[in-house]
Structures are given as structure tokens and as C-alpha cells.
Design an enzyme around this catalytic site. Structure first.
Site, PDB file in Angstrom:
ATOM      1  N   PRO A  55       0.752  -1.297   0.082  1.00  0.00           N
ATOM      2  CA  PRO A  55      -0.073  -0.024   0.018  1.00  0.00           C
ATOM      3  C   PRO A  55       0.929   1.363  -0.101  1.00  0.00           C
ATOM      4  O   PRO A  55       1.854   1.136   0.588  1.00  0.00           O
ATOM      5  CB  PRO A  55      -0.810  -0.156   1.350  1.00  0.00           C
ATOM      6  CG  PRO A  55       0.149  -0.998   2.168  1.00  0.00           C
ATOM      7  CD  PRO A  55       0.943  -1.954   1.317  1.00  0.00           C
ATOM      8  N   GLY A  56       0.372   2.146  -0.729  1.00  0.00           N
ATOM      9  CA  GLY A  56       1.055   3.631  -0.617  1.00  0.00           C
ATOM     10  C   GLY A  56      -0.064   4.639  -0.140  1.00  0.00           C
ATOM     11  O   GLY A  56       0.099   4.765   1.095  1.00  0.00           O
ATOM     12  N   ARG A  57      -1.113   4.919  -0.998  1.00  0.00           N
ATOM     13  CA  ARG A  57      -1.842   5.999  -0.593  1.00  0.00           C
ATOM     14  C   ARG A  57      -2.740   5.779   0.678  1.00  0.00           C
ATOM     15  O   ARG A  57      -2.815   6.594   1.406  1.00  0.00           O
ATOM     16  CB  ARG A  57      -2.871   6.050  -1.960  1.00  0.00           C
ATOM     17  CG  ARG A  57      -3.945   7.157  -1.621  1.00  0.00           C
ATOM     18  CD  ARG A  57      -5.066   7.020  -2.953  1.00  0.00           C
ATOM     19  NE  ARG A  57      -4.425   6.672  -3.995  1.00  0.00           N
ATOM     20  CZ  ARG A  57      -4.086   7.545  -5.129  1.00  0.00           C
ATOM     21  NH1 ARG A  57      -4.333   8.850  -4.611  1.00  0.00           N
ATOM     22  NH2 ARG A  57      -3.898   7.201  -6.217  1.00  0.00           N
ATOM     23  N   TYR A  89      -5.007  14.248 -12.636  1.00  0.00           N
ATOM     24  CA  TYR A  89      -6.166  13.223 -12.730  1.00  0.00           C
ATOM     25  C   TYR A  89      -7.507  13.734 -12.755  1.00  0.00           C
ATOM     26  O   TYR A  89      -8.480  13.239 -12.349  1.00  0.00           O
ATOM     27  CB  TYR A  89      -6.002  12.268 -11.762  1.00  0.00           C
ATOM     28  CG  TYR A  89      -4.247  11.720 -11.612  1.00  0.00           C
ATOM     29  CD1 TYR A  89      -3.890  10.962 -12.438  1.00  0.00           C
ATOM     30  CD2 TYR A  89      -4.025  11.970 -10.154  1.00  0.00           C
ATOM     31  CE1 TYR A  89      -2.771  10.418 -12.192  1.00  0.00           C
ATOM     32  CE2 TYR A  89      -2.604  11.345 -10.206  1.00  0.00           C
ATOM     33  CZ  TYR A  89      -1.919  10.622 -11.020  1.00  0.00           C
ATOM     34  OH  TYR A  89      -0.961  10.090 -10.744  1.00  0.00           O
ATOM     35  N   CYS A  98       1.465  29.726 -14.620  1.00  0.00           N
ATOM     36  CA  CYS A  98       0.836  29.943 -16.020  1.00  0.00           C
ATOM     37  C   CYS A  98       0.628  29.090 -16.828  1.00  0.00           C
ATOM     38  O   CYS A  98       1.051  28.619 -17.861  1.00  0.00           O
ATOM     39  CB  CYS A  98       1.911  30.866 -16.423  1.00  0.00           C
ATOM     40  SG  CYS A  98       2.350  32.446 -15.752  1.00  0.00           S
TER      41      CYS A  98
HETATM   42  C1  PLP Z   1       2.301   2.762  -6.739  1.00  0.00           C
HETATM   43  C2  PLP Z   1       2.324   1.373  -6.812  1.00  0.00           C
HETATM   44  C3  PLP Z   1       1.794   0.812  -5.417  1.00  0.00           C
HETATM   45  C4  PLP Z   1       1.193   1.796  -4.378  1.00  0.00           C
HETATM   46  O1  PLP Z   1      -0.177   1.998  -4.869  1.00  0.00           O
HETATM   47  P1  PLP Z   1      -1.250   2.752  -4.063  1.00  0.00           P
HETATM   48  O2  PLP Z   1      -2.495   3.145  -4.720  1.00  0.00           O
HETATM   49  O3  PLP Z   1      -0.680   4.358  -3.539  1.00  0.00           O
HETATM   50  O4  PLP Z   1      -1.475   1.873  -3.009  1.00  0.00           O
HETATM   51  C5  PLP Z   1       2.026  -0.472  -5.242  1.00  0.00           C
HETATM   52  N1  PLP Z   1       2.772  -1.258  -6.072  1.00  0.00           N
HETATM   53  C6  PLP Z   1       3.313  -0.994  -7.238  1.00  0.00           C
HETATM   54  C7  PLP Z   1       4.112  -1.513  -8.228  1.00  0.00           C
HETATM   55  C8  PLP Z   1       3.145   0.551  -7.449  1.00  0.00           C
HETATM   56  O5  PLP Z   1       3.558   0.959  -8.803  1.00  0.00           O
END
Ligand code: PLP
Length: 426
Positions: A287-289, A329, A355
Site C-alpha cells: 500500500p502507498g496511498r 487526474y 501560468c
Molecule cells: C504505486 C504502486 C503501489 C501503491 O499504490 P497505492 O495506490 O498508492 O496503494 C504499489 N505497487 C506498485 C507496483 C506501484 O507501482
């Protein structure tokens, strides 16, 4: 009221916006704007929500979190996650360098990305990353050659493109046939067999990642079923898979979205894997987001109100170079005044000084503001600072983190000199 993060929010009691216990106004006053503000507790809570699901009833571990650090790669954030016990998902050699600088270990990193360069692969091999998530036969061939020249074995997974619709924005959907990502489902078994024949490749896992800001569990389950069927098929041809990396992509609430609860989401996927008979797979979440998105806000000053015939503009000191998601987006971020004395409201497009007509942060927002007020752009912890740029020769924003009552600067505001220090006049 918006159902936004409890750790960064509005206190009815004292009528103030705060991060943990610190008022956002005081942060804007002390550190200036634009300024990213993060809550350490909010990061920790999101991690705990995943981690709770990562253990079986008997206490043994069944899954691990590898933070997809491209969402926010500040060293302080990496250091906090590393201490909590996450691994990392990298997409460049630069990200590996950041993990090491933040006190993390290469052996806790999986290396994703469709275009790994020769030097990135060599550096990652020597550092001893846990796994390369490989996306093509040419990449596999390159990794094998480099590993051979270094007399090393490269641990790999193949990134499968499961061809499922993640039902998200086309730019953040990655698991469909016509995306550039992953190995086409039909070619996966053959590609594993090719990898199996390579002298310096060691197959350790299988990987997929279907997109981002996904608000339903069903696309994940669809992808999972397809990947599990591949693991089964690989077994019959004599290829054993130790770990299953199910990627990231869980969405967050930007104000009106209803993503599944993190722990419920993770439990559903892990239970599904076990019920399908795969009880000894080591599972990885990337997970990132969902770890950082709602742990941060961007503070910005209202410079001018510019009324117009068809539109009113609220011109602020943050712009698309600070927060790219709306321009890129058409993403929605809730925007709230944190210290306004005005009671008259109007509908504004909130725009920056860059700009470009695409330089907007929010459209048709009803706001009670006057020039000099500070706005908080919410849910800005993920893909905010990490996507920021210096377009229009704008120094990047400061970043601060609240930890209990203490506000730490975790990245100083850039100076103008920083911006052109590598340039030379001929
Ligand atoms: C960006 C990415 C993630 C994380 O995605 P989220 O939507 O931020 O959870 C995980 N794995 C890979 C390979 C990614 O490119």
C-alpha cells in the site's frame, strides 16, 4: 462535517482545525505557506490497521506490509515505517538510496517498475534486495546477465497483468491488457519456465498490482483468483512460489468516497487466500496511498480573490507544482479555511499562480474567505510532495510532522539558490 481523518480535523470544542493537538493556523504562522503537514499518529494508525490483519489466530505471521514509497518518500516517513517493521516497494534506484539513508534495509525491499536500468539492477543486486518484480523477458535476461557477471543469484517474481478492471481513473489503472504494466496473463507460465532455465535467476514469488484509488474489494478478489490459479499451474510444472505480492491500490476517502476499512480489506484478501488452500504462502501488501494519504494536508495562503462574470477565482500560494493530482487526474481534494473571519461565502475555483489553465486545486468550492486567510487542502499526504516540481521556478514547499505536541521540520522549504545550483552559464 467531512468524515476525514480524526487525527487531522476540526475540533468542535475550540473551533479550530488541528493536526493531533496542534492548530494548523499556528503551524502556518510559524513555518509559512505552502506547507505540508503530516501527523505521525495518523501514519501509525494506518499501518496498525494493516498489521492487525497480518497475523493468524495462533499469532503467527501470514502477511507483511511493504510501503509503496513513491506515495511519499520523505526520509522521516520512511524511518517511521521502517521502525514499525514495514518493508518497502521501490520503483527506482533513487528510492533504494532513500531507504538506506532512512535506516531501512535492502533485504526488506521489493523492486518494482517496468524500466529498471542496468545500473539500478546492479546496485540493487549488490545491496541484496529481497526481490525484483520483473515485467518482461528482456528485463529477465538483463537481470540474469548482470547477476551472472556479479556471481550472484537474483531473486525474482513476475508481475502478472491479470486483465481485470480496477474501476478507477484510466491513468491509475494498471491491470488491464493494454496497460504497459506486467506480463500478459496468457504468457506468464511460459515466462516462468524461461526464468527457471536461467542460471542466475531464483524464482521466489509472484506479483500483481492492478491500479490505485480502488474503492471496492471485488477487483482485488478477481485478480487474486487469477494469480492463485497461476500458482497452482506453476506447481504442476515444478515451479514453487514462496511469496504472493498482491500489490497496493486501496483507495482512501477524499471527501465522499467510501473505501472498505483497511483491516477488513486485508482480512478478506488473506482469508480468501487461506480458504483457497494456499496456507503457507507468504503474502505481501504494497500500500502507498492508504498508509499516508489521509495523514497529510497542504496549507496554503489566499493571495487574492478575483471575482468574474462566470467564475470567481480564489488565488492561493500553492499550485500544480506543489500538488499535481487535480491537474493530472482531475482529482478531488476537500479544501477548508482554517482561520477565516469571513462569514460571507461565494463559489470559487481555487487556483495557483502557475501560468497554466490546468493549474487548479479545486473547482466550484463554496468558501467563506478573504485575502490573507489560510486554507487546508485535505488528504494530501500521498502523491502530493512526492510528485511536486519546480515548474515556474517555484521552490518546493516545506514539510513538517506533528508528533504529539511537537512540530518537526522534516524538509526545509527550498531556497531559490537550491533551484539553480547545478546550472552553468556557457
Ligand atoms: C504505486 C504502486 C503501489 C501503491 O499504490 P497505492 O495506490 O498508492 O496503494 C504499489 N505497487 C506498485 C507496483 C506501484 O507501482
Amino acid at each position: 462535517m467531512l468524515s476525514l481523518p480524526q487525527l487531522i480535523g476540526f475540533s468542535e470544542q475550540n473551533g479550530q482545525w488541528f493536526a493531533e493537538n496542534v492548530s494548523l493556523s499556528s503551524i502556518a504562522q510559524e513555518f509559512g505557506t505552502p506547507c505540508y503537514v503530516y501527523s505521525k499518529k495518523a501514519l501509525t494508525h494506518a499501518f496498525d490497521a494493516y498489521d492487525k490483519a497480518c497475523f493468524r489466530k495462533d499469532g503467527t505471521r501470514r502477511a507483511r506490509v511493504h510501503y509503496a514509497m513513491k506515495a511519499n518518500s520523505n526520509l522521516a516517513i520512511l524511518n517511521i515505517f521502517s521502525k514499525l517493521g514495514t518493508g518497502f516497494d521501490l520503483v527506482s534506484g533513487g528510492e533504494l538510496a532513500r531507504v538506506l539513508a532512512a535506516g531501512g534495509k535492502a533485504s526488506d525491499c521489493v523492486f518494482s517498475g517496468v524500466g529498471k536500468s542496468h545500473s539500478e539492477i546492479a546496485t540493487a543486486l549488490k545491496a541484496g534486495v529481497k526481490c525484483f518484480n520483473v515485467e518482461s523477458i528482456p528485463e529477465l535476461t538483463r537481470i540474469n546477465e548482470i547477476a551472472s557477471s556479479l556471481q550472484l543469484k537474483a531473486p525474482i517474481s513476475l508481475r502478472v497483468n491479470p486483465d481485470v478492471d480496477a474501476k478507477t481513473h484510466p491513468y491509475i489503472s494498471t491491470g488491464l491488457k493494454d496497460n504497459k504494466f506486467g506480463i500478459t496473463f496468457e504468457d506468464v507460465i511460459h515466462t516462468y519456465q524461461v526464468a527457471h532455465q536461467m542460471s542466475n535467476i531464483q524464482i521466489v514469488g509472484i506479483d500483481c498490482h492492478i491500479g490505485s484509488q480502488i474503492l471496492e474489494i471485488s477487483p482485488f478478489l478477481d485478480a487474486l483468483d487469477r494469480v492463485l490459479s497461476l500458482i497452482q499451474e506453476l506447481k504442476t510444472v515444478g515451479i514453487a512460489i514462496q511469496h504472493l505480492d498482491i500489490g497496493g491500490g486501496l483507495g482512501i476517502d477524499y471527501g465522499g468516497d467510501t473505501p472498505p476499512d483497511i483491516t477488513k480489506f486485508a482480512n478478506t484478501l488473506l482469508d480468501h487466500i487461506e480458504k483457497s488452500g494456499f496456507t503457507d504462502l507468504e503474502v505481501i501488501f504494497e500500500p502507498g496511498r492508504s498508509l499516508v494519504g489521509n495523514a497529510g494536508v497542504l496549507l496554503t495562503l489566499v493571495e487574492y480573490l478575483k471575482p468574474g462574470e462566470t467564475k470567481n477565482f480564489c488565488i492561493v500560494d500553492a499550485a500544480m507544482n506543489d500538488l499535481m493530482r487535480p491537474a493530472m487526474y482531475e482529482a478531488f481534494h476537500a479544501i477548508v479555511p482554517i482561520n477565516s473571519s469571513s462569514t460571507d461565502s461565494s463559489v470559487y475555483d481555487v487556483v495557483g499562480p502557475v501560468c497554466e489553465t490546468g493549474d487548479w486545486l479545486g473547482r466550484d468550492r463554496k468558501l467563506s474567505v478573504v485575502s490573507g486567510d489560510v486554507l487546508a487542502i485535505l488528504s494530501a499526504g500521498a502523491y502530493g510532495f512526492s510528485m511536486s516540481s519546480n515548474y515556474n521556478t517555484r521552490p518546493r514547499a516545506a514539510e513538517v510532522m506533528v508528533d504529539d505536541m511537537v512540530v518537526h521540520v522534516i524538509r526545509e522549504r527550498e531556497t531559490l539558490e537550491n533551484l539553480y545550483q547545478g546550472e552553468r552559464i556557457i
